[in-house]
Scaffold this motif. Sequence first.
Motif, mmCIF file in Angstrom:
data_model
loop_
_atom_site.group_PDB
_atom_site.id
_atom_site.type_symbol
_atom_site.label_atom_id
_atom_site.label_comp_id
_atom_site.label_asym_id
_atom_site.label_seq_id
_atom_site.Cartn_x
_atom_site.Cartn_y
_atom_site.Cartn_z
ATOM 1 N N GLY A 25 30.871 10.954 28.555
ATOM 2 C CA GLY A 25 32.243 10.477 28.636
ATOM 3 C C GLY A 25 33.055 10.638 27.368
ATOM 4 N N TYR A 26 32.561 11.439 26.409
ATOM 5 C CA TYR A 26 33.302 11.686 25.169
ATOM 6 C C TYR A 26 33.958 13.057 25.267
ATOM 7 N N SER A 27 35.270 13.085 25.328
ATOM 8 C CA SER A 27 35.978 14.365 25.435
ATOM 9 C C SER A 27 35.932 15.137 24.118
ATOM 10 N N ASN A 28 35.755 14.434 23.021
ATOM 11 C CA ASN A 28 35.682 15.058 21.698
ATOM 12 C C ASN A 28 34.269 14.898 21.137
ATOM 13 N N PRO A 29 33.521 15.999 20.931
ATOM 14 C CA PRO A 29 32.158 15.899 20.403
ATOM 15 C C PRO A 29 32.085 15.171 19.067
ATOM 16 N N ALA A 30 33.156 15.248 18.278
ATOM 17 C CA ALA A 30 33.153 14.552 16.986
ATOM 18 C C ALA A 30 33.054 13.045 17.180
ATOM 19 N N ASN A 31 33.708 12.544 18.224
ATOM 20 C CA ASN A 31 33.630 11.112 18.519
ATOM 21 C C ASN A 31 32.208 10.719 18.917
ATOM 22 N N PHE A 32 31.582 11.583 19.729
ATOM 23 C CA PHE A 32 30.191 11.329 20.130
ATOM 24 C C PHE A 32 29.280 11.312 18.903
ATOM 25 N N SER A 33 29.475 12.284 18.014
ATOM 26 C CA SER A 33 28.656 12.370 16.808
ATOM 27 C C SER A 33 28.799 11.112 15.952
ATOM 28 N N ARG A 34 30.020 10.621 15.818
ATOM 29 C CA ARG A 34 30.267 9.440 15.001
ATOM 30 C C ARG A 34 29.617 8.197 15.615
ATOM 31 N N VAL A 35 29.770 8.045 16.936
ATOM 32 C CA VAL A 35 29.184 6.884 17.610
ATOM 33 C C VAL A 35 27.665 6.943 17.562
ATOM 34 N N PHE A 36 27.107 8.147 17.773
ATOM 35 C CA PHE A 36 25.653 8.297 17.767
ATOM 36 C C PHE A 36 25.079 7.928 16.399
ATOM 37 N N LYS A 37 25.820 8.255 15.348
ATOM 38 C CA LYS A 37 25.346 7.934 14.007
ATOM 39 C C LYS A 37 25.350 6.430 13.765
ATOM 40 N N THR A 38 26.306 5.724 14.357
ATOM 41 C CA THR A 38 26.289 4.259 14.228
ATOM 42 C C THR A 38 25.106 3.657 14.972
ATOM 43 N N TRP A 39 24.642 4.340 16.050
ATOM 44 C CA TRP A 39 23.495 3.849 16.799
ATOM 45 C C TRP A 39 22.180 4.076 16.076
ATOM 46 N N THR A 40 22.043 5.271 15.501
ATOM 47 C CA THR A 40 20.732 5.718 15.012
ATOM 48 C C THR A 40 20.680 6.010 13.514
ATOM 49 N N GLY A 41 21.836 6.095 12.867
ATOM 50 C CA GLY A 41 21.854 6.474 11.455
ATOM 51 C C GLY A 41 21.806 7.970 11.253
ATOM 52 N N LYS A 42 21.798 8.743 12.356
ATOM 53 C CA LYS A 42 21.754 10.201 12.287
ATOM 54 C C LYS A 42 22.759 10.797 13.261
ATOM 55 N N THR A 43 23.212 12.016 12.965
ATOM 56 C CA THR A 43 24.069 12.721 13.916
ATOM 57 C C THR A 43 23.187 13.282 15.019
ATOM 58 N N PRO A 44 23.769 13.698 16.147
ATOM 59 C CA PRO A 44 22.963 14.309 17.207
ATOM 60 C C PRO A 44 22.173 15.521 16.707
ATOM 61 N N SER A 45 22.772 16.341 15.865
ATOM 62 C CA SER A 45 22.076 17.526 15.329
ATOM 63 C C SER A 45 20.896 17.110 14.468
ATOM 64 N N GLU A 46 21.100 16.109 13.636
ATOM 65 C CA GLU A 46 20.013 15.632 12.773
ATOM 66 C C GLU A 46 18.875 15.027 13.605
ATOM 67 N N TYR A 47 19.244 14.330 14.673
ATOM 68 C CA TYR A 47 18.231 13.730 15.524
ATOM 69 C C TYR A 47 17.397 14.817 16.205
ATOM 70 N N ARG A 48 18.056 15.889 16.667
ATOM 71 C CA ARG A 48 17.340 16.995 17.295
ATOM 72 C C ARG A 48 16.409 17.671 16.300
ATOM 73 N N ALA A 49 16.880 17.836 15.068
ATOM 74 C CA ALA A 49 16.045 18.448 14.034
ATOM 75 C C ALA A 49 14.810 17.587 13.776
ATOM 76 N N LEU A 50 15.000 16.264 13.853
ATOM 77 C CA LEU A 50 13.871 15.345 13.669
ATOM 78 C C LEU A 50 12.866 15.490 14.792
ATOM 79 N N LEU A 51 13.372 15.665 16.019
ATOM 80 C CA LEU A 51 12.486 15.849 17.164
ATOM 81 C C LEU A 51 11.690 17.135 17.057
ATOM 82 N N ALA A 52 12.334 18.164 16.487
ATOM 83 C CA ALA A 52 11.667 19.464 16.375
ATOM 84 C C ALA A 52 10.560 19.436 15.329
ATOM 85 N N GLY A 53 10.566 18.418 14.496
ATOM 86 C CA GLY A 53 9.515 18.288 13.473
ATOM 87 C C GLY A 53 9.775 19.146 12.291
#
Length: 270
Positions: free
Chosen positions: A242-270
């Motif tokens: 429901g986020y029309s702007n990916p930047a908004n999603f990235s900002r909210v996700f960082k407040t949830w986890t302390g990481k951006t979506p890209s950083e979280y994916r990199a963490l998953l990849a090991g």
Amino acid sequence: GLGFEIGLRLSPTVHGQLGQAMLCCATLNDALDIASQFWHLRERLIQFHFIQHGDIGVVHLHTELVYPEPLRQLHFDCMLAMFYRMTQILTCSLTPIGEIWLDYPDPDYVESSSAQQLPVLRYNMPSCQYRVPLEVMNLPLVMANPQALKHAIAHCEREQSLQQQGQFLKSVMARLQRQENGYASPEQIANDLHLSLRTFRRRLQQENSSYQMLLEGIKKRDALQLLEDNRLAIQHISSLLGYSNPANFSRVFKTWTGKTPSEYRALLAG
């Protein structure tokens, strides 16, 4: 005879405050009335109703659940033996009281030692019941304690209130799951629950919650799950949430986890 064996070992105290309330009642009739009122707090699969039929008090057990017959028989054996044992404890009686009806054929364990400790067992009956003469139902109980009874009932009522609140939140959460067209609005959920929007918000507030708090939690859960799938672009995930702007999603996700979506994916990849 395992069901009988278990049931005979269950005293009222295994039922917490409900059992305490039963122990403090003035008569067995009162105790079974209270058990009928709060039974759902202790047992979800088998329903219990207590009625008076002529000169007999009837504890009627039934279930809407379909499960293997040997397991069903074990469950009903246990519950009926338990009610019989509770009656013995409440009335301080060691003699057989009443009779037990079962709606299945007599099993090979009908002569077991546990079955021999029970009152008359009647098989192939129309329903599963424990039947007690009315004169026993109205005998004064030696453990009656009005003050302790009042205290135990108050505990049961609080537990019932908490359970009902939990059911309301579950109903809201079930309607907040992500659909093809996104997440349901407060107006849509209130309408589904046959509540005004104002009442819907007030009910959530009473449970120290809000629509936005619940939605945020579900979006976080969904974001974490969707990011596990590397085939989904982050921009697409942003849109699904429901986020029309990916930047908004990235900002909210960082407040949830302390990481951006890209950083979280990199963490998953090991």
